[in-house]
Design an enzyme around this catalytic site. Structure first.
Site, PDB file in Angstrom:
ATOM      1  N   GLU A  26      20.328 -34.555  -5.793  1.00  0.00           N
ATOM      2  CA  GLU A  26      20.484 -33.249  -6.019  1.00  0.00           C
ATOM      3  C   GLU A  26      20.142 -33.307  -7.497  1.00  0.00           C
ATOM      4  O   GLU A  26      20.211 -32.222  -8.372  1.00  0.00           O
ATOM      5  CB  GLU A  26      21.985 -33.234  -5.795  1.00  0.00           C
ATOM      6  CG  GLU A  26      22.121 -32.961  -4.345  1.00  0.00           C
ATOM      7  CD  GLU A  26      23.317 -32.534  -3.464  1.00  0.00           C
ATOM      8  OE1 GLU A  26      24.084 -33.992  -4.193  1.00  0.00           O
ATOM      9  OE2 GLU A  26      24.016 -32.359  -3.085  1.00  0.00           O
TER      10      GLU A  26
ATOM     11  N   GLY B 121      24.153 -37.382  -3.842  1.00  0.00           N
ATOM     12  CA  GLY B 121      23.343 -37.325  -5.296  1.00  0.00           C
ATOM     13  C   GLY B 121      22.723 -37.082  -5.897  1.00  0.00           C
ATOM     14  O   GLY B 121      22.134 -36.766  -7.232  1.00  0.00           O
TER      15      GLY B 121
ATOM     16  N   GLU C 136      24.094 -37.399   3.428  1.00  0.00           N
ATOM     17  CA  GLU C 136      25.882 -37.765   3.893  1.00  0.00           C
ATOM     18  C   GLU C 136      25.609 -38.017   5.436  1.00  0.00           C
ATOM     19  O   GLU C 136      26.935 -37.442   5.231  1.00  0.00           O
ATOM     20  CB  GLU C 136      25.815 -36.557   2.624  1.00  0.00           C
ATOM     21  CG  GLU C 136      25.303 -36.658   1.140  1.00  0.00           C
ATOM     22  CD  GLU C 136      24.865 -36.130   0.724  1.00  0.00           C
ATOM     23  OE1 GLU C 136      23.290 -36.557   1.575  1.00  0.00           O
ATOM     24  OE2 GLU C 136      24.842 -36.290  -0.501  1.00  0.00           O
TER      25      GLU C 136
ATOM     26  N   ALA D   3      26.437 -40.113  -4.422  1.00  0.00           N
ATOM     27  CA  ALA D   3      28.137 -40.490  -5.275  1.00  0.00           C
ATOM     28  C   ALA D   3      28.654 -41.958  -4.520  1.00  0.00           C
ATOM     29  O   ALA D   3      28.099 -42.773  -4.194  1.00  0.00           O
ATOM     30  CB  ALA D   3      28.691 -39.206  -4.528  1.00  0.00           C
TER      31      ALA D   3
HETATM   32  N1  CO8 Z   1      27.986 -45.550  -3.867  1.00  0.00           N
HETATM   33  C1  CO8 Z   1      29.065 -46.866  -4.016  1.00  0.00           C
HETATM   34  N2  CO8 Z   1      28.180 -48.506  -3.546  1.00  0.00           N
HETATM   35  C2  CO8 Z   1      26.850 -48.175  -4.108  1.00  0.00           C
HETATM   36  C3  CO8 Z   1      26.261 -46.791  -3.120  1.00  0.00           C
HETATM   37  C4  CO8 Z   1      27.149 -45.465  -3.224  1.00  0.00           C
HETATM   38  N3  CO8 Z   1      26.039 -44.310  -3.457  1.00  0.00           N
HETATM   39  N4  CO8 Z   1      24.939 -47.060  -2.980  1.00  0.00           N
HETATM   40  C5  CO8 Z   1      24.697 -48.393  -3.239  1.00  0.00           C
HETATM   41  N5  CO8 Z   1      25.901 -49.225  -3.757  1.00  0.00           N
HETATM   42  C6  CO8 Z   1      25.912 -50.923  -3.675  1.00  0.00           C
HETATM   43  C7  CO8 Z   1      26.317 -51.393  -2.712  1.00  0.00           C
HETATM   44  O1  CO8 Z   1      27.955 -51.450  -2.048  1.00  0.00           O
HETATM   45  C8  CO8 Z   1      26.040 -52.934  -2.964  1.00  0.00           C
HETATM   46  O2  CO8 Z   1      27.432 -53.261  -3.889  1.00  0.00           O
HETATM   47  P1  CO8 Z   1      27.821 -54.678  -3.165  1.00  0.00           P
HETATM   48  O3  CO8 Z   1      26.900 -55.469  -4.203  1.00  0.00           O
HETATM   49  O4  CO8 Z   1      29.367 -54.998  -4.267  1.00  0.00           O
HETATM   50  O5  CO8 Z   1      28.318 -55.091  -2.012  1.00  0.00           O
HETATM   51  C9  CO8 Z   1      25.015 -52.464  -3.697  1.00  0.00           C
HETATM   52  O6  CO8 Z   1      25.244 -51.526  -4.338  1.00  0.00           O
HETATM   53  C10 CO8 Z   1      24.044 -52.743  -3.413  1.00  0.00           C
HETATM   54  O7  CO8 Z   1      23.489 -52.308  -2.083  1.00  0.00           O
HETATM   55  P2  CO8 Z   1      23.131 -52.549  -0.609  1.00  0.00           P
HETATM   56  O8  CO8 Z   1      22.936 -54.535  -0.907  1.00  0.00           O
HETATM   57  O9  CO8 Z   1      23.385 -51.845   0.305  1.00  0.00           O
HETATM   58  O10 CO8 Z   1      21.164 -52.469  -0.923  1.00  0.00           O
HETATM   59  P3  CO8 Z   1      20.721 -52.286  -0.067  1.00  0.00           P
HETATM   60  O11 CO8 Z   1      18.683 -52.868  -0.258  1.00  0.00           O
HETATM   61  O12 CO8 Z   1      20.963 -53.191   1.280  1.00  0.00           O
HETATM   62  O13 CO8 Z   1      20.822 -50.666   0.458  1.00  0.00           O
HETATM   63  C11 CO8 Z   1      20.426 -47.882  -0.298  1.00  0.00           C
HETATM   64  C12 CO8 Z   1      19.936 -50.124  -0.319  1.00  0.00           C
HETATM   65  C13 CO8 Z   1      19.566 -48.329   1.336  1.00  0.00           C
HETATM   66  C14 CO8 Z   1      20.863 -47.498  -1.418  1.00  0.00           C
HETATM   67  C15 CO8 Z   1      22.222 -48.750   0.533  1.00  0.00           C
HETATM   68  O14 CO8 Z   1      23.037 -49.389  -0.551  1.00  0.00           O
HETATM   69  C16 CO8 Z   1      22.676 -47.567   0.925  1.00  0.00           C
HETATM   70  O15 CO8 Z   1      22.537 -46.828   1.448  1.00  0.00           O
HETATM   71  N6  CO8 Z   1      23.725 -46.935  -0.131  1.00  0.00           N
HETATM   72  C17 CO8 Z   1      24.395 -45.530   0.201  1.00  0.00           C
HETATM   73  C18 CO8 Z   1      23.638 -43.975   0.159  1.00  0.00           C
HETATM   74  C19 CO8 Z   1      23.718 -42.914   0.629  1.00  0.00           C
HETATM   75  O16 CO8 Z   1      24.908 -43.031   1.144  1.00  0.00           O
HETATM   76  N7  CO8 Z   1      24.033 -42.487  -0.777  1.00  0.00           N
HETATM   77  C20 CO8 Z   1      25.063 -40.747  -0.200  1.00  0.00           C
HETATM   78  C21 CO8 Z   1      26.183 -41.193  -1.180  1.00  0.00           C
HETATM   79  S1  CO8 Z   1      27.223 -39.638  -1.054  1.00  0.00           S
HETATM   80  C22 CO8 Z   1      27.164 -38.652  -2.110  1.00  0.00           C
HETATM   81  O17 CO8 Z   1      25.469 -38.597  -2.221  1.00  0.00           O
HETATM   82  C23 CO8 Z   1      27.038 -37.419  -1.518  1.00  0.00           C
HETATM   83  C24 CO8 Z   1      26.809 -36.144  -3.148  1.00  0.00           C
HETATM   84  C25 CO8 Z   1      27.801 -34.921  -2.988  1.00  0.00           C
HETATM   85  C26 CO8 Z   1      29.508 -34.928  -2.720  1.00  0.00           C
HETATM   86  C27 CO8 Z   1      30.010 -33.642  -2.939  1.00  0.00           C
HETATM   87  C28 CO8 Z   1      31.399 -34.354  -3.589  1.00  0.00           C
HETATM   88  C29 CO8 Z   1      32.780 -34.812  -2.500  1.00  0.00           C
END
Ligand code: CO8
Length: 260
Positions: free
Chosen positions: A114, A111, A134, A66
């Site tokens: 999921e 997500g 999460e 998400a």
């Molecule tokens: N949301 C928003 N932006 C994101 C997300 C995300 N989930 N993942 C990556 N991005 C963005 C980064 O912020 C970054 O943006 P910017 O260049 O503007 O800084 C860009 O994508 C590239 O990402 P990174 O620079 O972080 O790339 P890396 O190669 O260093 O890392 C990762 C890649 C490991 C995937 C890292 O981006 C990461 O950890 N992302 C988050 C992953 C995560 O925690 N996902 C779970 C989210 S919560 C969820 O899914 C809940 C679902 C259920 C919701 C229920 C309803 C409430």
């Protein structure tokens, strides 16, 4: 509907939804969910579509979860409503009358995992990474992950993934039964479409009834499951596709299913 966050394509009976928010590694925001729902409406209305493939744009990510910048603004009610909205749309994927294959090309986190779990099976690039991180954000999987993961890989492995938030690489994901098959990354889509096109040539009624029978049988006592299967079998027997399939075998020719 004009799509901005997904790419929607239908070719030779195979629909493809490509999650496409490259700046956020294809993370799911509310608009993307609305577009996914709309693409599912289009698929349901199109008799010609036999299989759906889900994948992510770019090499790096399937769906990185998400959108955390949107999530971070939610209060209790908004969080609950967003969770419910995602659950309902992902359940539509699970219950879609055609097979759904997730071709996971990179990060499938939160997500993103999921969505893949709501598909019928998962193919992955060997560079793909799965995870439910999460817990590291102080939240839990909210698009069905706590339910589907445990049913797929078993309760203990699911709890380990959910409690640690650890990333699981594709070969390990295959070993624990999360992923069906792993391919070199440049072969993933070719292999996925090979399977999808093969399935697309099968009878639409029998595919629908087979999927319904397996899905509906999962959560009931096995005797009820057998009854579900027998009912589905009866529906297949009444279909022109069953006449064509059995007739073609007896006439020693290839079946040409018309999808009814
Ligand atoms: N949301 C928003 N932006 C994101 C997300 C995300 N989930 N993942 C990556 N991005 C963005 C980064 O912020 C970054 O943006 P910017 O260049 O503007 O800084 C860009 O994508 C590239 O990402 P990174 O620079 O972080 O790339 P890396 O190669 O260093 O890392 C990762 C890649 C490991 C995937 C890292 O981006 C990461 O950890 N992302 C988050 C992953 C995560 O925690 N996902 C779970 C989210 S919560 C969820 O899914 C809940 C679902 C259920 C919701 C229920 C309803 C409430």
């Amino acid at each position: 509907m004009a799509y901005e966050n997904i790419i929607f394509d239908v070719t030779d009976g195979v629909a493809t939804i490509t999650f496409n928010r490259p700046k956020a590694l294809n993370a799911i925001n509310g608009q993307l969910l609305d577009e996914l729902a709309s693409a599912l409406d289009e698929i349901e209305a199109d008799e010609q579509v036999r299989v759906l493939v889900l994948t992510g744009a770019g090499e790096k990510s399937f769906v990185a979860g998400a959108d955390i910048s949107e999530l971070a603004t939610f209060n209790t009610l908004q969080g609950k409503l967003f969770s419910r909205k995602g659950q309902l749309i992902f359940s539509r994927l699970q219950d879609l009358s055609i097979p759904v294959i997730a071709a996971v090309n990179g990060f499938a986190l939160g997500g993103g995992s999921e969505i893949a779990l709501a598909s019928d099976f998962i193919y992955a690039a060997e560079t793909a990474t799965f995870g439910l991180p999460e817990i590291t954000l102080g939240i839990i999987p909210g698009f069905g992950g706590t339910q589907r993961l445990a049913r797929l890989i078993g309760i203990n492995r699911a709890k380990e993934m959910i409690f640690t938030g650890a990333m699981v690489k594709a070969p390990e994901a295959e070993k624990i039964g999360l992923v069906n098959r792993v391919f070199p990354k440049d072969k993933l889509m070719e292999e996925t479409y090979k399977t999808a096109k093969g399935i697309a040539k099968k009878g639409k009624v029998s595919l629908r009834e087979a999927k319904k029978s397996v899905n509906n049988g999962m959560n009931v006592e096995i005797g009820i499951g057998f009854q579900i299967e027998a009912d589905a079998f009866g529906i297949c027997m009444a279909s022109p596709d069953a006449k064509e399939g059995t007739g073609a075998f007896l006439e020693k020719r290839k079946a040409e299913f018309k999808g009814s």
